[in-house]
Design a protein around this motif. Structure first.
Motif, PDB file in Angstrom:
ATOM      1  N   ALA A 231       6.365 -12.102  -2.627  1.00 46.19           N
ATOM      2  CA  ALA A 231       4.877 -11.422  -2.702  1.00 46.19           C
ATOM      3  C   ALA A 231       4.996 -10.191  -2.934  1.00 46.19           C
ATOM      4  CB  ALA A 231       4.307 -11.385  -1.166  1.00 46.19           C
ATOM      5  N   LEU A 232       5.889  -9.104  -2.933  1.00 43.14           N
ATOM      6  CA  LEU A 232       5.713  -7.885  -3.374  1.00 43.14           C
ATOM      7  C   LEU A 232       6.113  -7.716  -4.809  1.00 43.14           C
ATOM      8  CD1 LEU A 232       7.668  -6.118  -0.421  1.00 43.14           C
ATOM      9  CD2 LEU A 232       4.943  -5.777  -0.972  1.00 43.14           C
ATOM     10  N   SER A 233       6.543  -8.857  -5.492  1.00 43.45           N
ATOM     11  CA  SER A 233       6.763  -8.929  -7.178  1.00 43.45           C
ATOM     12  C   SER A 233       5.242  -9.319  -7.815  1.00 43.45           C
ATOM     13  CB  SER A 233       7.585 -10.055  -7.341  1.00 43.45           C
ATOM     14  OG  SER A 233       7.498 -11.358  -7.262  1.00 43.45           O
ATOM     15  N   GLY A 234       4.489  -9.496  -6.823  1.00 43.69           N
ATOM     16  CA  GLY A 234       3.307 -10.302  -7.467  1.00 43.69           C
ATOM     17  C   GLY A 234       2.935 -11.372  -7.536  1.00 43.69           C
ATOM     18  N   ALA A 235       3.939 -12.337  -6.993  1.00 42.99           N
ATOM     19  CA  ALA A 235       3.839 -13.742  -7.376  1.00 42.99           C
ATOM     20  C   ALA A 235       2.900 -14.328  -6.301  1.00 42.99           C
ATOM     21  CB  ALA A 235       5.317 -14.591  -7.109  1.00 42.99           C
ATOM     22  N   THR A 236       2.393 -15.448  -6.562  1.00 45.18           N
ATOM     23  CA  THR A 236       1.530 -16.116  -5.594  1.00 45.18           C
ATOM     24  C   THR A 236       2.391 -17.078  -4.865  1.00 45.18           C
ATOM     25  OG1 THR A 236      -0.324 -16.299  -6.938  1.00 45.18           O
ATOM     26  CG2 THR A 236      -0.346 -18.068  -5.330  1.00 45.18           C
TER      27      THR A 236
ATOM     28  N   GLU B 250      20.763 -11.813   0.189  1.00 41.02           N
ATOM     29  CA  GLU B 250      19.454 -11.885  -0.336  1.00 41.02           C
ATOM     30  C   GLU B 250      18.582 -10.575  -0.272  1.00 41.02           C
ATOM     31  OE1 GLU B 250      17.237 -15.369   1.037  1.00 41.02           O
ATOM     32  OE2 GLU B 250      19.047 -16.399   1.583  1.00 41.02           O
ATOM     33  N   ALA B 251      19.041  -9.476   0.446  1.00 41.78           N
ATOM     34  CA  ALA B 251      18.413  -8.312   0.561  1.00 41.78           C
ATOM     35  C   ALA B 251      18.628  -7.201  -0.345  1.00 41.78           C
ATOM     36  CB  ALA B 251      18.324  -7.638   2.022  1.00 41.78           C
ATOM     37  N   ASP B 252      17.932  -6.209  -0.498  1.00 37.32           N
ATOM     38  CA  ASP B 252      18.246  -4.869  -1.379  1.00 37.32           C
ATOM     39  C   ASP B 252      18.957  -4.182  -0.644  1.00 37.32           C
ATOM     40  OD1 ASP B 252      16.892  -5.942  -3.627  1.00 37.32           O
ATOM     41  OD2 ASP B 252      15.149  -5.357  -2.351  1.00 37.32           O
ATOM     42  N   GLY B 253      19.603  -4.326   0.751  1.00 33.72           N
ATOM     43  CA  GLY B 253      20.480  -3.249   1.425  1.00 33.72           C
ATOM     44  C   GLY B 253      20.439  -3.705   2.958  1.00 33.72           C
ATOM     45  N   VAL B 254      21.084  -2.897   3.676  1.00 29.95           N
ATOM     46  CA  VAL B 254      21.327  -3.388   5.032  1.00 29.95           C
ATOM     47  C   VAL B 254      21.242  -1.896   5.869  1.00 29.95           C
ATOM     48  CG1 VAL B 254      23.775  -2.914   5.146  1.00 29.95           C
ATOM     49  CG2 VAL B 254      23.026  -4.407   6.793  1.00 29.95           C
ATOM     50  N   ILE B 255      20.408  -2.239   7.131  1.00 29.70           N
ATOM     51  CA  ILE B 255      20.433  -1.095   8.169  1.00 29.70           C
ATOM     52  C   ILE B 255      21.142  -1.518   9.157  1.00 29.70           C
ATOM     53  CG2 ILE B 255      18.673   0.204   9.408  1.00 29.70           C
ATOM     54  CD1 ILE B 255      16.573  -0.922   7.526  1.00 29.70           C
TER      55      ILE B 255
ATOM     56  N   ALA C 228       0.786  -1.045  -0.097  1.00 29.70           N
ATOM     57  CA  ALA C 228       0.048   0.009  -0.024  1.00 29.70           C
ATOM     58  C   ALA C 228       1.027   1.238  -0.148  1.00 29.70           C
ATOM     59  CB  ALA C 228      -1.047   0.017   1.207  1.00 29.70           C
ATOM     60  N   LEU C 229       1.971   1.342   0.785  1.00 26.51           N
ATOM     61  CA  LEU C 229       2.698   2.453   0.814  1.00 26.51           C
ATOM     62  C   LEU C 229       3.684   2.575  -0.325  1.00 26.51           C
ATOM     63  CD1 LEU C 229       3.537   4.852   2.378  1.00 26.51           C
ATOM     64  CD2 LEU C 229       5.112   3.560   3.869  1.00 26.51           C
ATOM     65  N   ALA C 230       4.095   1.396  -0.891  1.00 31.59           N
ATOM     66  CA  ALA C 230       4.667   1.533  -2.271  1.00 31.59           C
ATOM     67  C   ALA C 230       3.923   1.896  -3.524  1.00 31.59           C
ATOM     68  CB  ALA C 230       5.269   0.243  -2.646  1.00 31.59           C
ATOM     69  N   GLU C 231       2.512   1.794  -3.490  1.00 31.17           N
ATOM     70  CA  GLU C 231       1.566   2.242  -4.304  1.00 31.17           C
ATOM     71  C   GLU C 231       1.456   3.632  -4.118  1.00 31.17           C
ATOM     72  OE1 GLU C 231      -3.003   1.583  -5.692  1.00 31.17           O
ATOM     73  OE2 GLU C 231      -2.399   0.095  -4.251  1.00 31.17           O
ATOM     74  N   THR C 232       1.321   4.058  -2.710  1.00 29.41           N
ATOM     75  CA  THR C 232       1.106   5.473  -2.372  1.00 29.41           C
ATOM     76  C   THR C 232       2.359   6.333  -2.983  1.00 29.41           C
ATOM     77  OG1 THR C 232      -0.088   4.945  -0.692  1.00 29.41           O
ATOM     78  CG2 THR C 232       0.402   7.246  -0.663  1.00 29.41           C
TER      79      THR C 232
ATOM     80  N   GLU D 180      -3.705  -8.516  -3.779  1.00 28.28           N
ATOM     81  CA  GLU D 180      -4.673  -8.208  -4.548  1.00 28.28           C
ATOM     82  C   GLU D 180      -4.152  -6.665  -5.452  1.00 28.28           C
ATOM     83  OE1 GLU D 180      -8.522  -7.490  -2.973  1.00 28.28           O
ATOM     84  OE2 GLU D 180      -8.532  -9.768  -2.495  1.00 28.28           O
ATOM     85  N   ARG D 181      -3.314  -5.988  -4.737  1.00 24.28           N
ATOM     86  CA  ARG D 181      -2.809  -4.792  -5.091  1.00 24.28           C
ATOM     87  C   ARG D 181      -1.318  -4.705  -5.568  1.00 24.28           C
ATOM     88  NH1 ARG D 181      -6.986  -0.670  -5.067  1.00 24.28           N
ATOM     89  NH2 ARG D 181      -5.690   0.811  -5.319  1.00 24.28           N
ATOM     90  N   PRO D 182      -0.665  -5.707  -6.107  1.00 20.41           N
ATOM     91  CA  PRO D 182       0.908  -5.531  -6.122  1.00 20.41           C
ATOM     92  C   PRO D 182       1.345  -4.121  -6.706  1.00 20.41           C
ATOM     93  CG  PRO D 182       0.127  -6.717  -8.127  1.00 20.41           C
ATOM     94  CD  PRO D 182      -1.311  -6.486  -6.966  1.00 20.41           C
ATOM     95  N   PRO D 183       2.362  -3.680  -6.121  1.00 22.99           N
ATOM     96  CA  PRO D 183       2.872  -2.396  -6.369  1.00 22.99           C
ATOM     97  C   PRO D 183       3.725  -2.388  -7.858  1.00 22.99           C
ATOM     98  CG  PRO D 183       4.394  -3.336  -4.841  1.00 22.99           C
ATOM     99  CD  PRO D 183       3.095  -4.046  -4.843  1.00 22.99           C
ATOM    100  N   ALA D 184       3.327  -1.403  -8.637  1.00 20.22           N
ATOM    101  CA  ALA D 184       3.875  -1.288  -9.797  1.00 20.22           C
ATOM    102  C   ALA D 184       5.344  -1.306  -9.905  1.00 20.22           C
ATOM    103  CB  ALA D 184       3.571  -0.255 -10.652  1.00 20.22           C
ATOM    104  N   VAL D 185       5.951  -0.651  -8.673  1.00 20.11           N
ATOM    105  CA  VAL D 185       7.296  -0.487  -8.456  1.00 20.11           C
ATOM    106  C   VAL D 185       7.234  -1.326  -7.027  1.00 20.11           C
ATOM    107  CG1 VAL D 185       9.215   0.644  -8.237  1.00 20.11           C
ATOM    108  CG2 VAL D 185       7.224   1.604  -9.521  1.00 20.11           C
ATOM    109  N   PRO D 186       7.868  -2.464  -7.017  1.00 18.78           N
ATOM    110  CA  PRO D 186       8.016  -3.247  -5.783  1.00 18.78           C
ATOM    111  C   PRO D 186       9.126  -2.474  -4.953  1.00 18.78           C
ATOM    112  CG  PRO D 186       7.916  -4.920  -7.759  1.00 18.78           C
ATOM    113  CD  PRO D 186       7.974  -3.368  -8.173  1.00 18.78           C
ATOM    114  N   PRO D 187       8.854  -2.363  -3.768  1.00 15.74           N
ATOM    115  CA  PRO D 187       9.891  -1.615  -3.117  1.00 15.74           C
ATOM    116  C   PRO D 187      11.258  -2.433  -2.582  1.00 15.74           C
ATOM    117  CG  PRO D 187       8.103  -2.580  -1.491  1.00 15.74           C
ATOM    118  CD  PRO D 187       7.773  -2.760  -2.878  1.00 15.74           C
ATOM    119  N   PRO D 188      12.086  -1.841  -2.421  1.00 15.41           N
ATOM    120  CA  PRO D 188      13.607  -2.847  -2.009  1.00 15.41           C
ATOM    121  C   PRO D 188      13.160  -3.049  -0.609  1.00 15.41           C
ATOM    122  CG  PRO D 188      14.126  -0.311  -2.251  1.00 15.41           C
ATOM    123  CD  PRO D 188      12.566  -0.459  -2.855  1.00 15.41           C
TER     124      PRO D 188
END
Length: 324
Positions: free
Chosen positions: A121-126, A167-172, A75-79, A142-150
């Motif tokens: 899941a965020l890629s839209g896969a089942t 495996e991640a897109d970054g580290v905190i 939802a936030l990625a869509e926003t 039901e609403r996969p983001p057009a731009v999946p968040p990292p």
């Protein structure tokens, strides 16, 4: 900057976000402990400041079910398409078990499994998968983001750092000095394209060193006595420095634990001085390899008495310059 700001109602944060944008800040990163949840302050920012990047640092992997966490992130990625990053992590037994009535078991494997689920899941896969720590049956957003968040991973010690790198897109990173960054990044190794290194940095912008060190000691004894953080600082080489604090804390001597923390350790972990000095010290993290130094603004005597005007002044001075 870490948001929301203490003492400012969420409904009044529009002016704060605008001031951060004007001062040169590029990112707003939330946390989730016992104040605001991780997503609501960023949802407001997505509407109020349409060019700032948004991130959670962090959303715990135990306190929401995997599907709900994916829904919130989607939802936030869509926003805010293309400008939201989801940071996840194990959190701590206090937050998970004592405050949210969930079991805190196998934190490494749970974090790994949630990371793998979210990436799918965020890629839209089942997702129809039996992971080691939970099972998900036929979940599709039901609403996969057009731009999946990292998806970024909070990591302290080598195991989680290696997982983030693989495996991640970054580290905190959190609760470390600028001089500690190379040790952490040495485990991460060569970064793949787009891999972000984020670090939360506590700043207390006051020239009242006694006040800042007293507050810093309180924070250090609260956080670095938690087993995961204690092991982190043992790994960083601070066992000898922190052993007196850990022994006093274990004996129930809270005052003695704080008194055992040397000034130089407080100064390295909690930046203080003028806002300009705090900014220059924070930039040392960038010089050490951090891509996104995230300031966490602590209360000061000036902020406590100066009201919103003092906060806006500090924001401007920490930012260092207006954005065009």
């Amino acid at each position: 900057m870490t948001v929301p700001m203490g003492g400012i109602p969420l409904a009044d944060h529009g002016a704060v976000y605008t001031a951060l944008d004007r001062a040169g800040f590029t990112d707003l990163w939330s946390s989730e402990v016992a104040g605001a949840d991780a997503f609501t302050p960023l949802a407001l920012a997505a509407a109020w400041t349409p060019r700032l990047r948004l991130g959670t640092a962090i959303t715990p992997v135990f306190t929401r079910g995997p599907g709900l966490l994916a829904m919130s992130a989607a939802a936030l990625a869509e926003t805010a398409p293309g400008r939201f990053a989801l940071g996840i992590g194990a959190s701590s037994p206090v937050l998970v078990r004592d405050w949210n009535a969930r079991e805190f078991t196998e934190p490494f494997r749970r974090t790994r499994d949630v990371l793998r689920f979210l990436k799918a899941a965020l890629s839209g896969a089942t997702v129809d998968e039996a992971y080691d720590t939970f099972t998900v049956r036929r979940f599709t957003l039901e609403r996969p983001p057009a731009v999946p968040p990292p998806v970024l991973l909070a990591a302290l010690r080598p195991g989680m750092l290696r997982l983030a790198a693989a495996e991640a897109d970054g580290v905190i990173l959190n609760w470390l000095a600028a001089s500690d960054v190379p040790q952490a990044l040495g485990v991460v190794g060569e970064r793949k394209p787009g891999f972000d290194v984020v670090a939360r940095i506590f700043v207390c912008p006051t020239e009242d060193a006694s006040y800042a060190r007293t507050l810093g000691r309180r924070l250090i004894t609260s956080y670095l006595t938690v087993p995961a953080y204690a092991e982190f600082h043992r790994w960083l080489g601070r066992a000898e420095v922190f052993d007196p604090m850990w022994r006093a804390w274990a004996a129930g001597d809270r005052r003695g634990a704080g008194a055992a923390v040397p000034d130089e350790v407080v100064d390295a972990l909690v930046l203080h001085g003028s806002p300009e000095h705090c900014r220059s010290e924070a930039l040392r993290y960038a010089e050490a390899g951090v891509d996104v130094p995230v300031l966490a603004l602590l209360p000061t005597p000036e902020l406590n008495t100066g009201g919103p005007e003092a906060l806006l002044d500090v924001i401007g001075r920490l930012g260092g310059g207006a954005r065009s």
